[in-house]
Design a protein around this motif. Structure first.
Motif, PDB file in Angstrom:
ATOM      1  N   UNK A   1       0.846  -1.185   0.000  1.00 31.48           N
ATOM      2  CA  UNK A   1       0.000   0.000   0.000  1.00 31.48           C
ATOM      3  C   UNK A   1       0.882   1.236   0.000  1.00 31.48           C
ATOM      4  N   UNK A   2       0.579   2.155  -0.874  1.00 25.28           N
ATOM      5  CA  UNK A   2       1.398   3.361  -1.002  1.00 25.28           C
ATOM      6  C   UNK A   2       1.243   4.229   0.240  1.00 25.28           C
ATOM      7  N   UNK A   3       2.363   4.609   0.862  1.00 27.08           N
ATOM      8  CA  UNK A   3       2.369   5.467   2.050  1.00 27.08           C
ATOM      9  C   UNK A   3       3.726   6.151   2.127  1.00 27.08           C
ATOM     10  N   UNK A   4       3.819   7.295   2.788  1.00 27.79           N
ATOM     11  CA  UNK A   4       5.086   8.046   2.844  1.00 27.79           C
ATOM     12  C   UNK A   4       6.040   7.542   3.917  1.00 27.79           C
ATOM     13  N   UNK A   5       5.933   6.277   4.298  1.00 26.84           N
ATOM     14  CA  UNK A   5       6.812   5.698   5.309  1.00 26.84           C
ATOM     15  C   UNK A   5       6.897   4.198   5.064  1.00 26.84           C
ATOM     16  N   UNK A   6       7.849   3.542   5.730  1.00 30.17           N
ATOM     17  CA  UNK A   6       8.015   2.094   5.604  1.00 30.17           C
ATOM     18  C   UNK A   6       7.423   1.400   6.821  1.00 30.17           C
ATOM     19  N   UNK A   7       6.616   0.379   6.567  1.00 33.23           N
ATOM     20  CA  UNK A   7       6.052  -0.395   7.658  1.00 33.23           C
ATOM     21  C   UNK A   7       5.788  -1.812   7.175  1.00 33.23           C
ATOM     22  N   UNK A   8       6.150  -2.794   7.978  1.00 29.67           N
ATOM     23  CA  UNK A   8       5.961  -4.197   7.637  1.00 29.67           C
ATOM     24  C   UNK A   8       5.071  -4.854   8.693  1.00 29.67           C
TER      25      UNK A   8
END
Length: 347
Positions: free
Chosen positions: A187-194
């Motif tokens: 999902x496009x977002x301005x941060x990295x998250x797993x």
């Protein structure tokens, strides 16, 4: 980029919230009120709402210093009363930890009622409850019927996509910039998250005020909740369009006119050929549409001798509530077959 990892078993536990969540939608609206990059239309709406909010709403803003919100404000209950009581169910140590986290940059800035909430004071919880109800009554209650109609239309769109193309395709098409490959949803977002679903299940929840990137709630031992922007991109207005039924128009736009007409008729049992005569289309056309509706769980089909009988399910009835076949029969351009409804027709 948000990356959500699925196991093979996790696909069976992806579900779409059947109804909007009042306080989650309220949080989305409040977030839009404080954004500065919301464009001309939302800008006007934001300024009007901020000027008119009652003072009782102020404690909600106190809980979100510098744009950081405590996790106990992620409230997904489907009824307002349950949602208003939900934050109180959090363990006191977790509430304290969340308040300390959001006020960590400026701990001395916490107002007295926040300090009382940190101590677990019952009256502080009542202050928050009253603030939430006041905000809901002012910002959402006037548009709640429209919001519920939009949610049903989005529910139907997703159900039909899953039925026709599968859950992986539906996730990949859910929002712009989404991609599903090799059991990972991006999902496009301005941060990295797993995030790993890891057997907890995943809930999809559209919101109709928020216009930004998807919001993900990942709490231990609870389903992962993905809230995504699904609205028209303009503020909701309490005025319904003159001379038009916005709920029916929204459903027709998602389902198609013929499929919606089928659902309206199938409050009662009908055969394939009976439906074809009612709608003035071929048996093959009806068969194609009923197959899609059946795959989405909106109708059921049973064989009775040589006849095949269709009827809408509880889910289908929910989507077209307050409608009935009489409305369809009275529409201009429809042939009147009332005298044939009692006849049992073969396929």
């Amino acid at each position: 980029m948000i990356r959500i990892r699925f196991s093979a078993a996790d696909f069976a536990h992806v579900r779409f919230s059947p109804r909007p969540a009042p306080l989650l939608e309220l949080n989305s609206a409040l977030l839009m009120m404080v954004r500065r990059d919301d464009g001309l239309l939302f800008g006007r709406w934001r300024r009007r709402m901020l000027r008119s909010l009652p003072r009782a709403v102020a404690p909600v803003g106190d809980l979100v210093p510098a744009g950081l919100a405590p996790a106990f404000l992620d409230i997904y209950d489907e009824t307002l009363d349950e949602a208003l009581d939900s934050p109180r169910a959090w363990r006191p140590d977790l509430v304290r930890a969340e308040l300390e986290r959001v006020y960590a940059p400026h701990p001395t800035a916490a107002p007295p009622w926040i300090r009382a909430l940190h101590r677990g004071d019952a009256e502080a919880w009542q202050i928050l409850r009253r603030a939430h109800r006041s905000a809901y009554d002012h910002a959402l209650r006037p548009v709640w019927d429209q919001l519920s109609d939009l949610h049903q239309a989005e529910f139907t769109r997703h159900a039909l996509t899953v039925a026709e193309h599968g859950i992986g395709h539906a996730l990949g098409e859910l929002v712009p910039g989404a991609l599903f490959r090799e059991q990972e949803w991006e999902l496009d977002a301005p941060f990295e998250r797993h995030i790993d679903v890891d057997g907890r299940g995943l809930v999809l929840l559209p919101t109709f005020h928020w216009t930004g990137h998807p919001l993900v709630c990942d709490q231990p031992d609870r389903p992962v909740v993905v809230t995504y922007a699904a609205g028209p991109g303009i503020p909701l207005s309490p005025e319904r369009p003159a001379g038009a039924d916005s709920a029916e128009a929204a459903l027709a736009g998602v389902l198609g006119r013929t499929r919606l007409d089928l659902l309206l008729l199938l409050a009662d049992e009908h055969t394939t050929s009976g439906l074809a005569r009612q709608l003035g289309v071929s048996n093959a056309t009806v068969s194609a549409h009923t197959a899609a509706l059946r795959g989405a769980g909106l109708i059921s089909t049973v064989r009775a001798g040589r006849a095949v009988l269709h009827r809408r399910t509880a889910l289908g009835a929910m989507l077209v509530r307050r409608r009935g076949p009489a409305e369809l029969q009275d529409r201009p351009g429809r042939r009147d077959h009332r005298d044939r409804q009692g006849r049992q027709d073969t396929v």
